[in-house]
Design an enzyme around this catalytic site. Structure first.
Site, PDB file in Angstrom:
ATOM      1  N   GLY A 137       0.886  -1.258   0.083  1.00 58.43           N
ATOM      2  CA  GLY A 137       0.017  -0.110   0.288  1.00 58.43           C
ATOM      3  C   GLY A 137       0.716   1.553  -0.022  1.00 58.43           C
ATOM      4  O   GLY A 137       1.986   1.124   0.435  1.00 58.43           O
ATOM      5  N   HIS A 138       0.079   2.250  -0.123  1.00 60.33           N
ATOM      6  CA  HIS A 138       0.777   3.706  -0.499  1.00 60.33           C
ATOM      7  C   HIS A 138       1.731   4.096   0.743  1.00 60.33           C
ATOM      8  O   HIS A 138       1.478   3.792   2.010  1.00 60.33           O
ATOM      9  CB  HIS A 138      -0.184   4.765  -0.751  1.00 60.33           C
ATOM     10  CG  HIS A 138      -0.987   5.018   0.598  1.00 60.33           C
ATOM     11  ND1 HIS A 138      -0.541   6.160   1.418  1.00 60.33           N
ATOM     12  CD2 HIS A 138      -2.198   4.552   0.910  1.00 60.33           C
ATOM     13  CE1 HIS A 138      -1.557   6.073   2.447  1.00 60.33           C
ATOM     14  NE2 HIS A 138      -2.653   5.143   2.139  1.00 60.33           N
ATOM     15  N   ASP A 139       2.891   4.591   0.652  1.00 60.28           N
ATOM     16  CA  ASP A 139       3.813   5.194   1.362  1.00 60.28           C
ATOM     17  C   ASP A 139       4.644   3.890   2.341  1.00 60.28           C
ATOM     18  O   ASP A 139       4.939   4.337   3.259  1.00 60.28           O
ATOM     19  CB  ASP A 139       3.395   6.211   2.450  1.00 60.28           C
ATOM     20  CG  ASP A 139       2.950   7.421   1.657  1.00 60.28           C
ATOM     21  OD1 ASP A 139       3.657   8.185   1.219  1.00 60.28           O
ATOM     22  OD2 ASP A 139       1.482   7.700   1.291  1.00 60.28           O
ATOM     23  N   ALA A 140       4.235   2.984   2.202  1.00 62.98           N
ATOM     24  CA  ALA A 140       4.708   1.966   2.987  1.00 62.98           C
ATOM     25  C   ALA A 140       6.283   1.782   2.586  1.00 62.98           C
ATOM     26  O   ALA A 140       6.835   1.768   1.532  1.00 62.98           O
ATOM     27  CB  ALA A 140       4.105   0.518   2.713  1.00 62.98           C
ATOM     28  N   ASN A 157       1.248   3.061   4.544  1.00 65.04           N
ATOM     29  CA  ASN A 157       2.028   3.828   5.449  1.00 65.04           C
ATOM     30  C   ASN A 157       2.482   2.811   6.799  1.00 65.04           C
ATOM     31  O   ASN A 157       2.865   3.303   7.820  1.00 65.04           O
ATOM     32  CB  ASN A 157       1.074   4.777   6.464  1.00 65.04           C
ATOM     33  CG  ASN A 157       0.763   6.195   5.800  1.00 65.04           C
ATOM     34  OD1 ASN A 157       1.855   6.596   5.244  1.00 65.04           O
ATOM     35  ND2 ASN A 157      -0.338   6.475   5.445  1.00 65.04           N
TER      36      ASN A 157
END
Ligand SMILES: CC(C)(COP(=O)(O)OP(=O)(O)OC[C@H]1O[C@@H](n2cnc3c(N)ncnc32)[C@H](O)[C@@H]1OP(=O)(O)O)[C@@H](O)C(=O)NCCC(=O)NCCS
Length: 218
Positions: A137-140, A157
């Site tokens: 997922g985003h920003d991971a 995240n």
């Protein structure tokens, strides 16, 4: 160029297939060779299978690229160190069917196999293996030498420590952090942070044992 796939068991033939598919499009490699230090040097899976020490007999240093096809995170680290210590270069393999955001950062040594999704602003550090249909997922931030198995999901995240193993179809809630050397069992659901060197299983995932041996596969 010649591609050397280090590790010649089940994961290696999947990675061989991935490299073969990519090569059908870009024709980058004149040869794709498997490396297995524990087997005889014979033809396997339609290609050469050699020992690491024999690499320089079949290619010049400047025409070699390496990728690691091993599902044990601690072994990925060991083999990556061996490759780099010998002055060789790790490459990156990304299947054409994977969706990788333009804003994701993918370090050398990473594999992203068919159907995987690596979302916006994800950071994949060196030598991670993201298998079929896994989702990050985003920003991971996935740190070095991790293995993300088929259909595993890392929520946005999140931080995945070095040498973590996320089993088949496991999931991490968004914003959850794993320390280094954590194993998440197949199908497990992780809702809370997990400290380094632990194995968690179930839904909700609970610690069952440590991972001081750094081994998923005994
Ligand atoms: C987590 C894992 C590493 C634990 O392995 P292990 O230490 O050998 O554990 P065991 O098989 O001895 O099981 C210990 C207990 O945990 C349970 N258990 C093991 N894995 C579990 C899981 N993923 N979810 C729920 N329970 C699990 C077992 O049923 C057993 O319970 P019991 O004591 O009541 O019988 C392993 O089960 C696992 O999930 N491996 C990942 C598999 C995978 O994704 N492979 C991908 C290949 S691409």
């Amino acid at each position: 160029m010649k591609l050397f796939i280090y590790g010649a068991n089940g994961a290696a033939i999947e990675i061989y297939d991935l490299a073969y598919r990519i090569n059908m499009t870009n024709n980058k490699y004149s040869e794709i060779i498997l490396i297995d230090d524990f087997q005889d040097e014979i033809e396997y899976y339609g290609t050469k299978r050699i020992r690491f020490s024999s690499c320089k007999k079949v290619a010049g240093e400047e025409e070699m690229e390496f990728i690691i096809a091993v599902g044990e995170p601690s072994s990925r680290k060991l083999l990556a160190d061996r490759i780099v210590d010998n002055g060789y270069k790790l490459t990156t393999l990304i299947d054409e069917s994977a969706i990788v955001s333009e804003t994701a950062t993918i370090a050398p040594g990473c594999i992203i196999n068919a159907g995987a999704i690596v979302s916006s602003k994800v950071c994949l550090d060196e030598n991670c293996m993201v298998m079929y249909q896994a989702i990050i997922g985003h920003d991971a931030h996935v740190k070095s030498n991790c293995v993300i198995c088929p259909k595993a999901t890392v929520g946005g995240n999140s931080i995945v420590g070095e040498r973590c193993f996320l089993g088949i179809s496991s999931s991490m809630k968004q914003g959850v952090n794993l320390g280094n050397d954590v194993i998440i069992g197949m199908g497990s659901m992780v809702f809370r942070d997990v400290e380094a060197k632990n194995t968690v299983v179930g839904n909700p995932a609970r610690i069952t044992k440590g991972n001081s041996e750094h081994k998923v596969f005994i």
